[in-house]
Design an enzyme around this catalytic site. Structure first.
Site, mmCIF file in Angstrom:
data_model
loop_
_atom_site.group_PDB
_atom_site.id
_atom_site.type_symbol
_atom_site.label_atom_id
_atom_site.label_comp_id
_atom_site.label_asym_id
_atom_site.label_seq_id
_atom_site.Cartn_x
_atom_site.Cartn_y
_atom_site.Cartn_z
ATOM 1 C CB SER A 197 -0.968 -0.004 1.174
ATOM 2 O OG SER A 197 -0.294 -0.253 2.381
ATOM 3 C CG HIS A 209 -3.804 -0.716 -2.448
ATOM 4 N ND1 HIS A 209 -4.329 0.555 -2.281
ATOM 5 C CD2 HIS A 209 -3.387 -1.107 -1.219
ATOM 6 C CE1 HIS A 209 -4.203 0.908 -1.016
ATOM 7 N NE2 HIS A 209 -3.642 -0.076 -0.352
ATOM 8 C CE LYS A 238 -7.630 1.192 0.764
ATOM 9 N NZ LYS A 238 -6.908 0.221 1.572
HETATM 10 C C1 PLP Z 1 -6.911 0.096 3.101
HETATM 11 C C2 PLP Z 1 -6.313 -1.237 3.404
HETATM 12 C C3 PLP Z 1 -6.921 -2.109 4.319
HETATM 13 C C4 PLP Z 1 -8.074 -1.698 5.169
HETATM 14 O O1 PLP Z 1 -9.242 -1.612 4.435
HETATM 15 P P1 PLP Z 1 -10.396 -0.630 4.944
HETATM 16 O O2 PLP Z 1 -11.608 -1.097 4.226
HETATM 17 O O3 PLP Z 1 -9.966 0.736 4.566
HETATM 18 O O4 PLP Z 1 -10.500 -0.802 6.427
HETATM 19 C C5 PLP Z 1 -6.382 -3.371 4.463
HETATM 20 N N1 PLP Z 1 -5.293 -3.749 3.775
HETATM 21 C C6 PLP Z 1 -4.665 -2.920 2.916
HETATM 22 C C7 PLP Z 1 -3.461 -3.395 2.188
HETATM 23 C C8 PLP Z 1 -5.151 -1.630 2.723
HETATM 24 O O5 PLP Z 1 -4.523 -0.806 1.898
#
Ligand code: PLP
Length: 405
Positions: free
Chosen positions: A187, A215, A246
């Protein structure tokens, strides 16, 4: 006592350039966003910070689907999934998500969670009991680290993408259950895990591979089906976690895996059981989001995103080459996450401020989110950016580079 204790820590953080501040978005998530901070009047910024990779967070079809979902299912779910909050919308979404992963996981079932953070806590605590060892990449997302810390399992961390170290750890491991856990797209770096090699290790050592595709879901692979599809993987040893806040533009997350694993999560995972189900309208709108992602519009948006990634990298390599003394480095990433590594916390903050003065919003990411000495600007691109937007960002960075001491 408590307040003084906190104030002392605050001063230390300020001195280290680590104090964090929130801005208030006054308009929907989009490249051009009205933003205010500290009681100042709102300004319009060109933003490169969201994870809205396909530009769906403010898509009219999803806004409408959310409203339609609310008309059909009401505003709230009223209870947790195991009491009475599990609606037809949630159940339908889980069917769609299971079908989405069917090419990669035989007989896949899916479970929808309120957030990805909760999904990871649930997965690792429910599967990582005292008879298990969790093998984790050192750059995994905080939610995976927290899940592993909360689990009863033993945790072993391996250096980022170092499969030699991992193979040694697996070889020495004596617990009957072995769980390899990795981000698919890291990330804060944007690079990809070598999922085929990780799966081969899982097969060789009778382990399971848990893939966090926060992602990758919606962005990579044919039809945006994500990292497993990107690498053409197919195995019952795969446990997949995708997030829906996302690229999917709404919120929540899901786990897809063998039905026995999904049932065990429903039976035992506390972050699933002891929380109110997300509003069913969100699940309803997510089904529309999946149709968009998997269709022709999704393909167009992914193609646009790919063009912007190529443009940004080409232009930034040239800029860095023209200013070698700054010590800037572009991360080795082919994804929408394009970190510009600056090194020092204050330098990263100064660069963020220099861009801000030009109406550009790119977040500085500092430790503990990234390792000490690798503070960076985390540039993220979205299909709703234009080539002119990317040009403006590069011009802004060029201006900051010229003015830098
Ligand atoms: C954003 C993210 C999460 C958490 O997801 P949310 O729905 O925002 O709580 C978990 N793992 C990774 C790699 C992320 O980038």
């Amino acid at each position: 006592m408590l307040i003084e204790h906190l104030n002392r820590q605050r001063l230390e953080r300020e001195a280290q350039g680590l104090q964090r501040q929130r801005r208030i978005a006054e308009s929907p998530c989009a490249p051009r966003q009205w933003v205010s901070q500290g009681g100042q009047p709102a300004r319009e910024l060109l933003a490169f910070c969201s994870n809205d990779y396909l530009g769906l967070a403010n898509h009219p079809a999803l806004v409408e689907a959310l409203a339609e979902g609310a008309r059909q299912f009401g505003a709230g779910s009223g209870a947790s999934h195991l009491i009475s909050g599990h609606s037809r919308a949630h159940a339908g979404l889980e069917d769609d998500l299971a079908a989405w992963l069917a090419p990669s996981i035989p007989n896949a079932a899916a479970l929808y969670f309120c957030t990805g953070y909760l999904a990871n806590l649930a997965l690792l605590t429910a599967l990582g009991d005292a008879s298990a060892t969790i093998f984790a990449d050192k750059l995994n997302h905080a939610s995976l680290i927290d899940g592993a810390l909360l689990a009863k399992a033993t945790m072993q961390r391996y250096a980022h993408r170092n499969l030699t170290v991992l193979a040694g750890q697996l070889e020495r491991c004596t617990t009957p259950i072995k769980l390899i856990v990795t981000d698919a797209v890291f990330s804060m770096d944007g690079d990809l895990a070598d999922l085929p090699a990780l799966l081969a290790l899982a097969e060789r050592f009778d382990a399971w591979l848990i893939v966090d595709d926060a992602h990758g879901f919606g962005v990579i692979g044919a039809q945006g089906r994500g990292s497993l599809s990107h690498f053409g993987l197919h195995s019952e040893r795969l446990i997949y976690m995708g997030t829906l806040g996302k690229a999917a533009g709404l919120g929540g997350a899901f786990v897809a895996a063998d039905p026995s694993i999904i049932d065990w999560l429903v039976q035992s995972a506390r972050p699933y059981i002891y929380t109110t189900a997300a509003p069913p309208a969100v699940a309803h709108a997510l089904r529309e989001s999946l149709r968009l992602i998997g269709g022709a519009e999704g393909d167009q948006r992914r193609a646009q995103l790919q063009q912007l990634i190529t443009q940004l990298r080409t232009q930034l390599f040239a800029l860095i080459a023209a200013h070698p003394t700054l010590g800037w480095r572009l991360a080795d990433s082919s994804t929408a996450i394009q970190p510009l590594i600056v090194g020092d916390n204050t330098a990263a903050l100064a660069l963020m401020a220099a861009l801000d003065a030009q109406g550009l919003w790119v977040p500085a990411i500092r430790p503990p989110t990234v390792p000490v000495g690798t503070a960076r600007l985390r540039i993220t691109l979205s299909a709703s950016h234009s080539a002119a937007d990317v040009q403006r960002l590069v011009d802004g960075l060029a201006c900051a580079a010229r003015e830098s001491p």
